[in-house]
Design an enzyme around this catalytic site. Structure first.
Site, PDB file in Angstrom:
ATOM      1  N   CYS A 194       2.956   1.990   3.173  1.00 53.42           N
ATOM      2  CA  CYS A 194       3.933   0.893   3.347  1.00 53.42           C
ATOM      3  C   CYS A 194       5.239   1.385   2.504  1.00 53.42           C
ATOM      4  O   CYS A 194       6.399   1.517   2.969  1.00 53.42           O
ATOM      5  CB  CYS A 194       3.529  -0.411   2.847  1.00 53.42           C
ATOM      6  SG  CYS A 194       2.122  -1.063   3.573  1.00 53.42           S
ATOM      7  N   CYS A 236       0.913  -1.170  -0.096  1.00 53.53           N
ATOM      8  CA  CYS A 236       0.040   0.066   0.154  1.00 53.53           C
ATOM      9  C   CYS A 236       0.958   1.323   0.048  1.00 53.53           C
ATOM     10  O   CYS A 236       2.040   1.398   0.362  1.00 53.53           O
ATOM     11  CB  CYS A 236      -0.916   0.038   1.116  1.00 53.53           C
ATOM     12  SG  CYS A 236      -0.154  -0.191   2.919  1.00 53.53           S
TER      13      CYS A 236
END
Lengths: 341, 78
Positions: B13, B10
Site C-alpha cells: 500500500c 501494508c
C-alpha cells in the site's frame, strides 16, 4: 499481435529448457564439484558442497514451475468471485468449499481484514469465512512443492489433505460455538458498495503474463531464504551431532508435538523459509508428524496475523480460534507419529 | 483529478502511494492524492483486497501493485 504470439510461445521454450536441466542435475553437480572445483570425493566438506550445488537448482526449478502454474490458475479466481460462490451455501458444504477456495484464491495476509469484512457483510457465516482464512495461509503451494521435492509426493499430499481437514473442521466448530458475540460490534454495521469494480476478462496471453509476474514477485522475494535454508541443510549434513534433536523431539517423547507447535507460533516465516529448517529437523531424527506440526504452526498460526485479527475480533474469539487450530495441528502431528510415516 | 490510495498500511500500500505520487508528478496533471487507511472507509468502496486505487470516486485497481506504465494508463483512462 506478435507480442501476444511470443508470450504464448515462451512457456514451451522455457519448459524444454527446464526438463533438460532438471534431468541432468546430478551430472551438473558432479561436474561443478569434482571437475570445476576439483574437490576430493568422500570428505564431509565435499559432501556438504555437493548437496548444496545439487539441491539449490533442483528446488529453484520446482519452485519456478509450480509458482508459474499456480499463478496462471489463480488468474481465474478472485476474492470477489469466491465471495459470490460462497453466498448462501449451507454450513458444512460451505466450509468445504471455502477451504478449497482458500487454496486457489490469490490472497495476501495484509488483506485478511477487508476480506473478512467483505465476507461477513455478504452474509457468509463466520465459520465458513474462517475455513477460508485458515486454509489460505496454511496450504501453500511453495510449501507443497518443497515438501514434494525433499520428502516425496506422499508427504506433500498428506500435507494438503490434513491441512484441508483442519480448515474445514475448525471453521465448522467455530460456527457451532456461536462466537458472533465475540466479533467487534462495528463489523456487522459495515455496508459495502457491491458494484465496486467490473472485472475484465483476461486473454490467455494475459494469464501467462500473470504467471510470469507471479514468479518474479514470489521467487524474487523468497530465493534468499531458500538459499540460506539449503545452506543450513548442507552445513548440517554430517556436522551436527546426529541424535541431539532426536533425544529432545524424537519418537519417544509425547510432548514433542505440542512443544513444536508452541515454538512455532511466535515464529513468523513464509512457507519457503521454514521448509529447509523442517528438512534439517527431520534429518536429525525429529519425526515427520512433529516436523509437519511445527511447519503448520509457523505458517498457519502466526502472531502478526493474530494481531491483525484483533482489529475485528475480541480476545475470546482469538483465544478459541488459536486453541481450535492448535488442537487440529496437534492431532495431525500425533497421527503421523503414530502411523510412522 | 481526485485520487485515493486505499490501504491499511501494508508494504504494498505504501509502495502504491509513492508510485502514484511519482506518476502524477511525471504526467504533470492536477491531482489531489489521499491515503485512506480507515478500514471502514475502505469497505465502503467495496474493496476486499488492498492496495486499492480510486480515481474520481471509481475503483480502478484492487489487490495488486501495478507497474509504472500500467498505472499511467489507468490514470490516463480514468
Amino acid at each position: 499481435m506478435r507480442d501476444r504470439f511470443k508470450i504464448l510461445l515462451w512457456p514451451f521454450v522455457l519448459l524444454a529448457l527446464w526438463i533438460l536441466i532438471y534431468n541432468n542435475l546430478h551430472e551438473i553437480a558432479d561436474l561443478v564439484v569434482y571437475r570445476l572445483m576439483g574437490l576430493k570425493e568422500g570428505t564431509h566438506l565435499t559432501e556438504s558442497i555437493w548437496f548444496f550445488i545439487f539441491e539449490v537448482p533442483k528446488v529453484m526449478l520446482l519452485l519456478v514451475l509450480i509458482v508459474f502454474i499456480v499463478g496462471v490458475i489463480r488468474s481465474w479466481f478472485s476474492a470477489e468471485k469466491t465471495r459470490k460462490a460462497l453466498e448462501g451455501k449451507s454450513l458444512f458444504a460451505g466450509n468445504v468449499m471455502a477451504s478449497v477456495l482458500g487454496i486457489l484464491t490469490p490472497f495476501c495476509s495484509c488483506s485478511a481484514i477487508p476480506l473478512f469484512l467483505g465476507f461477513v457483510e455478504a452474509g457468509i457465516p463466520i465459520g465458513v469465512t474462517f475455513s477460508f482464512l485458515i486454509a489460505a495461509p496454511l496450504i501453500n503451494e511453495v510449501a507443497l512443492i518443497l515438501l514434494a521435492g525433499l520428502f516425496g509426493w506422499k508427504v506433500a499430499v498428506i500435507y494438503v489433505v490434513t491441512g484441508l481437514t483442519i480448515a474445514i473442521v475448525s471453521g465448522f466448530v467455530i460456527e457451532k460455538l456461536k462466537l458472533q458475540k465475540y466479533v467487534a460490534d462495528w463489523v456487522f454495521q459495515v455496508k459495502a458498495n457491491h458494484a465496486a469494480m467490473e472485472e475484465q476478462e483476461l486473454t490467455l496471453a494475459d494469464r501467462i503474463q500473470v504467471g510470469f509476474d507471479t514468479v518474479k514477485e514470489i521467487v524474487g522475494k523468497i530465493w534468499i531464504y531458500i538459499l540460506i535454508g539449503i545452506a543450513v541443510g548442507a552445513g548440517a549434513h554430517g556436522y551436527v551431532p546426529e541424535d541431539y534433536l532426536a533425544r529432545i523431539m524424537g519418537e519417544g517423547s509425547w510432548y514433542a508435538v505440542p512443544l513444536a507447535i508452541l515454538l512455532g507460533v511466535p515464529l513468523y516465516s513464509n512457507a519457503a523459509g521454514i521448509i529447509p529448517i523442517v528438512a534439517v529437523l527431520m534429518e536429525k531424527g525429529v519425526t515427520l508428524g512433529t516436523a509437519l506440526a511445527f511447519m503448520m504452526s509457523v505458517i498457519g498460526l502466526s502472531l502478526p496475523e493474530i494481531i491483525i485479527l484483533k482489529k475485528v475480533l475480541k480476545w475470546q474469539f482469538i483465544a478459541i480460534f488459536v486453541a481450535i487450530v492448535a488442537t487440529g495441528i496437534t492431532m495431525v502431528g500425533f497421527l503421523f507419529n503414530l502411523l510412522h510415516l | 483529478m481526485e485520487i485515493k490510495v486505499l490501504g491499511t498500511g501494508c508494504a504494498k500500500c505504501k509502495k502504491l502511494e509513492e508510485l502514484t505520487r511519482n506518476v502524477v508528478a511525471e504526467m504533470g496533471v492536477e491531482a489531489t492524492i489521499e491515503k485512506v487507511e480507515d478500514i471502514y472507509k475502505i469497505m465502503q468502496f467495496g474493496v476486499m483486497r488492498t492496495p486499492g486505487l480510486v480515481v474520481n470516486g471509481k475503483v480502478v485497481l484492487s489487490g495488486k501493485l501495478p507497474g509504472t506504465s500500467e498505472l499511467k494508463e489507468l490514470l490516463e483512462n480514468a
